[in-house]
Design a protein around this motif. Sequence first.
Motif, PDB file in Angstrom:
ATOM      1  N   ARG A 163       0.817  -1.217   0.000  1.00 55.35           N
ATOM      2  CA  ARG A 163       0.000   0.000   0.000  1.00 55.35           C
ATOM      3  C   ARG A 163       0.852   1.269   0.000  1.00 55.35           C
ATOM      4  N   GLN A 164       2.062   1.166   0.556  1.00 56.71           N
ATOM      5  CA  GLN A 164       2.948   2.327   0.634  1.00 56.71           C
ATOM      6  C   GLN A 164       3.910   2.426  -0.546  1.00 56.71           C
ATOM      7  N   THR A 165       3.747   1.528  -1.511  1.00 53.77           N
ATOM      8  CA  THR A 165       4.675   1.472  -2.640  1.00 53.77           C
ATOM      9  C   THR A 165       3.996   1.949  -3.911  1.00 53.77           C
ATOM     10  N   TRP A 166       4.682   2.840  -4.618  1.00 56.52           N
ATOM     11  CA  TRP A 166       4.209   3.276  -5.922  1.00 56.52           C
ATOM     12  C   TRP A 166       5.405   3.368  -6.871  1.00 56.52           C
ATOM     13  N   PRO A 167       5.316   2.768  -8.058  1.00 49.39           N
ATOM     14  CA  PRO A 167       4.182   2.001  -8.580  1.00 49.39           C
ATOM     15  C   PRO A 167       4.020   0.652  -7.875  1.00 49.39           C
ATOM     16  N   THR A 168       2.904   0.000  -8.163  1.00 51.01           N
ATOM     17  CA  THR A 168       2.626  -1.302  -7.562  1.00 51.01           C
ATOM     18  C   THR A 168       3.755  -2.281  -7.887  1.00 51.01           C
ATOM     19  N   PRO A 169       4.183  -3.085  -6.933  1.00 50.83           N
ATOM     20  CA  PRO A 169       5.257  -4.053  -7.205  1.00 50.83           C
ATOM     21  C   PRO A 169       4.917  -4.992  -8.350  1.00 50.83           C
ATOM     22  N   GLU A 170       5.942  -5.362  -9.104  1.00 54.38           N
ATOM     23  CA  GLU A 170       5.785  -6.310 -10.208  1.00 54.38           C
ATOM     24  C   GLU A 170       6.011  -7.750  -9.763  1.00 54.38           C
ATOM     25  N   MET A 171       6.785  -7.916  -8.684  1.00 53.60           N
ATOM     26  CA  MET A 171       7.161  -9.270  -8.288  1.00 53.60           C
ATOM     27  C   MET A 171       7.287  -9.370  -6.778  1.00 53.60           C
ATOM     28  N   LEU A 172       6.956 -10.550  -6.270  1.00 51.13           N
ATOM     29  CA  LEU A 172       7.147 -10.900  -4.869  1.00 51.13           C
ATOM     30  C   LEU A 172       7.951 -12.192  -4.831  1.00 51.13           C
ATOM     31  N   ILE A 173       9.111 -12.157  -4.174  1.00 50.29           N
ATOM     32  CA  ILE A 173       9.968 -13.344  -4.066  1.00 50.29           C
ATOM     33  C   ILE A 173       9.873 -13.866  -2.634  1.00 50.29           C
ATOM     34  N   LEU A 174       9.451 -15.127  -2.504  1.00 56.02           N
ATOM     35  CA  LEU A 174       9.270 -15.751  -1.196  1.00 56.02           C
ATOM     36  C   LEU A 174      10.031 -17.069  -1.128  1.00 56.02           C
ATOM     37  N   SER A 175      10.177 -17.587   0.084  1.00 57.75           N
ATOM     38  CA  SER A 175      10.782 -18.907   0.273  1.00 57.75           C
ATOM     39  C   SER A 175      10.387 -19.443   1.642  1.00 57.75           C
ATOM     40  N   PHE A 176       9.567 -20.488   1.649  1.00 61.40           N
ATOM     41  CA  PHE A 176       9.148 -21.135   2.894  1.00 61.40           C
ATOM     42  C   PHE A 176       9.151 -22.653   2.703  1.00 61.40           C
ATOM     43  N   PRO A 177       9.754 -23.411   3.630  1.00 65.14           N
ATOM     44  CA  PRO A 177      10.496 -22.995   4.809  1.00 65.14           C
ATOM     45  C   PRO A 177      11.648 -22.053   4.446  1.00 65.14           C
ATOM     46  N   HIS A 178      11.889 -21.101   5.333  1.00 64.71           N
ATOM     47  CA  HIS A 178      12.691 -19.936   4.982  1.00 64.71           C
ATOM     48  C   HIS A 178      14.150 -20.061   5.423  1.00 64.71           C
ATOM     49  N   ASN A 179      15.018 -19.640   4.535  1.00 66.68           N
ATOM     50  CA  ASN A 179      16.445 -19.508   4.832  1.00 66.68           C
ATOM     51  C   ASN A 179      16.752 -18.012   4.898  1.00 66.68           C
ATOM     52  N   PRO A 180      17.224 -17.471   6.019  1.00 64.76           N
ATOM     53  CA  PRO A 180      17.843 -18.182   7.145  1.00 64.76           C
ATOM     54  C   PRO A 180      16.946 -18.400   8.369  1.00 64.76           C
ATOM     55  N   THR A 181      15.760 -17.774   8.445  1.00 66.59           N
ATOM     56  CA  THR A 181      15.015 -17.748   9.708  1.00 66.59           C
ATOM     57  C   THR A 181      14.338 -19.070  10.046  1.00 66.59           C
ATOM     58  N   THR A 182      14.233 -19.972   9.086  1.00 64.52           N
ATOM     59  CA  THR A 182      13.569 -21.289   9.204  1.00 64.52           C
ATOM     60  C   THR A 182      12.064 -21.173   9.407  1.00 64.52           C
ATOM     61  N   LYS A 183      11.484 -19.980   9.249  1.00 63.70           N
ATOM     62  CA  LYS A 183      10.040 -19.818   9.427  1.00 63.70           C
ATOM     63  C   LYS A 183       9.269 -20.667   8.426  1.00 63.70           C
ATOM     64  N   ALA A 184       8.127 -21.190   8.886  1.00 60.75           N
ATOM     65  CA  ALA A 184       7.274 -22.039   8.062  1.00 60.75           C
ATOM     66  C   ALA A 184       5.881 -21.418   7.974  1.00 60.75           C
TER      67      ALA A 184
END
Length: 404
Positions: A163-184
């Motif tokens: 909501r605070q970003t303009w222009p709207t983001p083109e891409m979202l890069i994720l990774s779960f289970p997460h490196n380095p935090t190991t969040k799931a």
Amino acid sequence: MMLKREFLRIKRLPPYVFAIVNDLKYKARRRGEDIIDLGMGNPDIPTPKHIVQKLVDAAQNPRNYRYSSSRGILKLREAICNWYKRKFDVDLDPETEAIVTIGAKEGIAHFTLAAIRPGDVAMVPTPTYPIHAYSVVIAGGDLRSVPLVNGTDFFDSLMKAVRQTWPTPEMLILSFPHNPTTKAVDIEFFHKVIDFAREHNIIVAHDFAYAELTFDGYQPPSVLQIPGAKEVAVEFYSLSKSYSMPGWRVGFMVGNPILVEALAKLKSYYDYGIFQPIQIAAIVALNGPQDCVREIVETYKRRRDTLVEGLNRIGWEVEKPKGTMFVWAEIPDEYKHMGSLEFAKFLLKEGKVAVSPGIGFGYNADHYVRFALVENEQRIRQALKNMKRALTLGERKKCVAASG
């Protein structure tokens, strides 16, 4: 005369923090010191024998010495799609929705280069695996970091950032289970991500490198299990961890056919694909008996338990991760003032244990270090003894300084 050039892409890349610890580690080893390396996530478990044997057999055939296909051979792409069907009940077309990559890291870097235009905004959690963030930088994109920290809802943080970003983001890069935090995450998280991405026409790239490296009954979801995900999403996987094939450099990307084709076109200019015997061995890995994967996971689980339980015994409180081959540990309070790089140097010097400083994964991770489960249990127990001695020595030195 010295060549004078300013390489703008290189200039945007910061110094590689991990290189500092690695340099100190190598110097210590040259002095004859026994350093227990829990820093780099470089799997040490041997590749299963049946996979190695297939490589040997295929390498004896001269027909496999020629250039291969930058997309990957069809039988490997079919094996990838069959693996997804068995694991996640996801239907994929091997001709249009799957492409072989030279490991997940190369795939992510080149995919971002193919999909991101200069100035496009891409959102990445922080802390994160460095290529997730710096693939955007290398492509000339505008990187926006979304804090992934304890005590906050990451999806809420993501929505606020968008909501605070303009222009709207083109891409979202994720990774779960997460490196380095190991969040799931659970599948409901991806339902929300995909609904939002479809509404705003955002590409979702999910690095699923630890899809099978999970513990205690946790089964991570694939983003492609979500209805409509293939309209906006792709997913990456690597055989490096689950099949202990890190140096083989084989992985893949699956999902949206337009995005698969974009990566395929770029790769057709960059490479001729992986050495074909490796691709043939990868087919055997994906299609063959999966007992080896379960054995590899069990090995990491034992190492996780040894390390986490040992850290807790010496007064360093750490939770057991549900997945990955890492333990993400908050630095003990009395050492936080050092920051993660100096604390990593301290453990290396006084404890003969190498760890990865959190600052290398993001600006908000300087109170953490990452342990990689790449030493056997005996070596981990020795590392615990060394660290206990180092932390006790550190406390003693502070007490002496305070009394002086």
